[in-house]
Motif scaffolding. Structure first.
Motif, short mmCIF file in Angstrom:
data_model
loop_
_atom_site.label_atom_id
_atom_site.label_comp_id
_atom_site.label_asym_id
_atom_site.label_seq_id
_atom_site.Cartn_x
_atom_site.Cartn_y
_atom_site.Cartn_z
N UNK A 131 75.17 171.32 5.15
CA UNK A 131 75.62 171.98 3.92
C UNK A 131 75.61 171.04 2.72
N UNK A 132 75.99 169.78 2.93
CA UNK A 132 76.11 168.85 1.79
C UNK A 132 74.95 167.86 1.74
N UNK A 133 73.84 168.19 2.37
CA UNK A 133 72.71 167.24 2.47
C UNK A 133 72.25 166.76 1.10
N UNK A 134 72.11 167.67 0.14
CA UNK A 134 71.62 167.27 -1.18
C UNK A 134 72.56 166.34 -1.90
N UNK A 135 73.83 166.71 -1.94
CA UNK A 135 74.84 165.90 -2.63
C UNK A 135 75.01 164.54 -1.95
N UNK A 136 75.00 164.55 -0.61
CA UNK A 136 75.18 163.30 0.12
C UNK A 136 74.01 162.35 -0.12
N UNK A 137 72.80 162.87 -0.14
CA UNK A 137 71.62 162.04 -0.39
C UNK A 137 71.68 161.40 -1.77
N UNK A 138 72.05 162.19 -2.75
CA UNK A 138 72.10 161.68 -4.13
C UNK A 138 73.17 160.61 -4.27
N UNK A 139 74.36 160.86 -3.73
CA UNK A 139 75.47 159.92 -3.86
C UNK A 139 75.24 158.67 -3.04
N UNK A 140 74.72 158.85 -1.84
CA UNK A 140 74.64 157.74 -0.89
C UNK A 140 73.41 156.86 -1.11
N UNK A 141 72.26 157.49 -1.41
CA UNK A 141 71.00 156.74 -1.47
C UNK A 141 70.42 156.61 -2.87
N UNK A 142 70.71 157.54 -3.74
CA UNK A 142 70.16 157.47 -5.08
C UNK A 142 69.07 158.49 -5.32
N UNK A 182 80.87 173.64 -3.59
CA UNK A 182 79.80 172.87 -4.23
C UNK A 182 79.28 173.53 -5.51
N UNK A 183 79.58 174.81 -5.70
CA UNK A 183 79.14 175.49 -6.92
C UNK A 183 80.06 175.22 -8.10
N UNK A 184 81.21 174.60 -7.87
CA UNK A 184 82.14 174.33 -8.95
C UNK A 184 81.56 173.29 -9.90
N UNK A 185 81.79 173.42 -11.20
CA UNK A 185 81.23 172.49 -12.19
C UNK A 185 81.96 171.15 -12.21
N UNK A 186 81.67 170.33 -11.19
CA UNK A 186 82.31 169.03 -11.05
C UNK A 186 81.24 167.96 -10.89
N UNK A 187 81.55 166.71 -11.23
CA UNK A 187 80.63 165.61 -10.93
C UNK A 187 80.31 165.58 -9.43
N UNK A 214 80.05 163.36 -7.03
CA UNK A 214 80.89 162.61 -6.11
C UNK A 214 82.21 163.33 -5.86
N UNK A 215 82.81 163.88 -6.92
CA UNK A 215 84.07 164.60 -6.76
C UNK A 215 83.86 165.92 -6.02
N UNK A 216 82.76 166.58 -6.32
CA UNK A 216 82.44 167.83 -5.63
C UNK A 216 82.27 167.59 -4.14
N UNK A 272 83.61 165.08 -2.32
CA UNK A 272 84.91 164.73 -1.71
C UNK A 272 85.78 165.97 -1.52
N UNK A 273 85.87 166.79 -2.56
CA UNK A 273 86.68 168.01 -2.47
C UNK A 273 86.13 168.95 -1.41
N UNK A 274 84.83 169.04 -1.32
CA UNK A 274 84.20 169.92 -0.32
C UNK A 274 84.54 169.48 1.09
N UNK A 275 84.52 168.17 1.33
CA UNK A 275 84.84 167.65 2.66
C UNK A 275 86.30 167.95 3.01
N UNK A 276 87.20 167.76 2.06
CA UNK A 276 88.62 168.02 2.32
C UNK A 276 88.86 169.50 2.60
#
Length: 482
Positions: free
Chosen positions: A298-309, A428-433, A435-437, A439-443
């Protein structure tokens, strides 16, 4: 001490250090992915798959033999360690002498020196104090597991430092070697009890080991055939992208669930363990593996961007497809370890061989689809799902387990994880940065998963025995925390 308390006490140390290792590892990957290119990771992937194959070709399962052997003695321990050291020395020498052949096979002659250097890895690993085998047998993981954390820290610092100045795959090689050398040194500095070289009973584990060797060869080929395919047909940048995304997809299985299996194998092998311990292991794997697989997808896109660039974002679909491997790999460990703990290594080999042949046949039939990185990842995900389902059926057949109980637990965890996935997708659709999106999604996802799981425990999705098991484990965890 109850079985649940025994399992929690043993695994808590492994999990604690595993989390520390993973945090260091994630930070290391976070930095290295921004310093090094996908081409550097591609070169490292080629080097490691050859060394891993050589290591598998020399793995006679002496550690598993000693752990599951009834009435094992110090002589058995010394002979197992000595036999393993001798075999690994031979394999390292063979790797060193054939380095140019390996480099030319992949049409990468410039990697010859790198192949020669990394060829020492199997022998270095075998130099670890063999008394660790005995500590694993007695579930005393807290006495040595910190070695891996210190090794990871030093290896990561060294890799990042070299990468900063050289921008080369050599940073990854030296970091890996340093990690293992540090662990070897600590195993002798910290542990007072030690094994010694011996020639007596040197081949005592060979009957057990021949099936372990065959099983390991087939199992490794089945797990790595897609990476070998990529290394043979893809450009080196795509090799790096595919192998790196596959490594990330396997992080939960390798760094969270994998360490627990060090405990669970000993747990299933200890005494004349009943099949109920197999159910305990299986349900424990599902509770972690299913939400990890769904969450990673589910978070593959966000994780790739945050983790690898940003330069790695194009490989996001690969990570999303391969997320299922966390679950299939972990389930495969349950099947393999449960059968090996009962001495049924031959049954593991039969299953691995049959599924490998089917996988290779499917690859031939889907050859055109697999010529792209995205297509290969989709194909590999489908094979992973097949392995998951067929593995549970084979386990049930070999150990006379209740098939319905196995699949009911899988369905229940899958249903709770599915609701988790829906909640994460919405978050993940919420208008957040980003990294915060993330973290909140995981919680939120974790809360939703646990909530639905508790509701399902009160229904008929879980068997009566599993409800008792879940209640016992949860109470043991709460007592441990308190």
């Amino acid at each position: 001490m109850t079985e649940s308390n025994l399992l929690i006490k043993s695994s808590s140390w492994v999990l604690a250090v595993s989390w520390i290792n993973r945090l260091m590892g994630l930070l290391s990957v976070f930095i290295l992915a921004r310093i090094l290119s996908p081409e550097a990771f591609g070169a490292f992937a080629i080097l490691t798959i050859v060394v891993q194959l050589a290591d598998v070709l020399s793995n006679f399962g002496v550690e598993q033999y000693y752990i599951q052997k009834k009435n094992a003695t110090l002589s058995d321990l010394n002979s197992c360690w000595s036999f393993n050291l001798l075999v690994k020395l031979l394999i390292s020498l063979t790797l060193f002498s054939t380095a140019s052949l390996a480099a030319n096979f992949f049409d990468k002659a410039h990697l010859t020196l790198a192949f020669q250097v990394i060829s020492a890895l199997p022998f270095i690993n075998a130099l670890n104090n063999g008394y660790i085998f005995h500590l694993k047998r007695t579930l005393a993981f807290q006495k040595f597991i910190v070695f891996s954390g210190i090794g990871q820290l030093i290896g990561s610092i060294l890799a990042i430092t070299i990468a900063y100045f050289s921008k080369s795959y050599w940073a990854l090689i030296i970091g890996l070697l340093a990690n293992n050398v540090v662990q070897v040194l600590l195993s002798y500095i910290v542990l007072k009890s030690r094994t010694r070289l011996t020639h007596s009973q040197l081949l005592s584990s060979l009957t057990f080991g021949k099936w372990m060797l065959l099983k390991n060869i087939v199992g490794h080929t089945r797990a790595k055939f897609d990476v070998w395919f990529a290394a043979s047909f893809f450009p080196i940048s795509n090799i790096g992208g595919y192998s790196t995304m596959k490594d990330i997809s396997m992080l939960p299985a390798r760094e969270l669930i994998g360490p627990v299996f060090q405990v669970l194998y000993s747990y299933m092998s200890n005494q004349q363990a009943s099949n109920e311990r197999v159910y305990t292991t299986y349900v424990s794997m599902l509770l972690i593996g299913v939400p990890c697989a769904v969450g990673l997808h589910t978070v593959a896109g966000e994780l790739t961007y945050v983790m690898l660039g940003e330069k790695w974002v194009e490989y996001t679909p690969i990570l999303a497809n391969l997320a299922v491997l966390t679950l299939s790999f972990s389930a495969g460990n349950v099947v393999s370890d449960a059968l090996i703990s009962r001495g049924k290594v031959k049954d593991v080999f039969i299953y691995d061989s049959a599924t490998l042949l089917l996988s290779l046949l499917a690859l031939v039939l889907c050859y055109q689809m697999a010529l792209s990185a995205d297509g290969l990842s989709l194909f590999r995900a489908a094979i992973g799902i097949f392995m998951l389902l067929s593995g549970l059926l084979w386990l049930s057949f070999c150990l006379r387990l209740n098939t319905l109980r196995l699949f009911r637990a899988l369905f229940a965890c899958g249903l709770a994880a599915g609701m988790m996935g829906v909640s994460v997708t919405f978050t993940l659709t919420l208008p957040l940065p980003t990294i915060f999106s993330l973290i909140i999604s995981v919680i939120i996802g974790g809360v939703v998963y646990l909530t639905f799981l508790m509701l399902l425990v009160k229904t008929s999705f879980f068997s009566k025995e599993d409800k008792i098991l879940l209640s016992s484990v949860s109470h043991a965890v709460i007592r441990k925390i308190i």
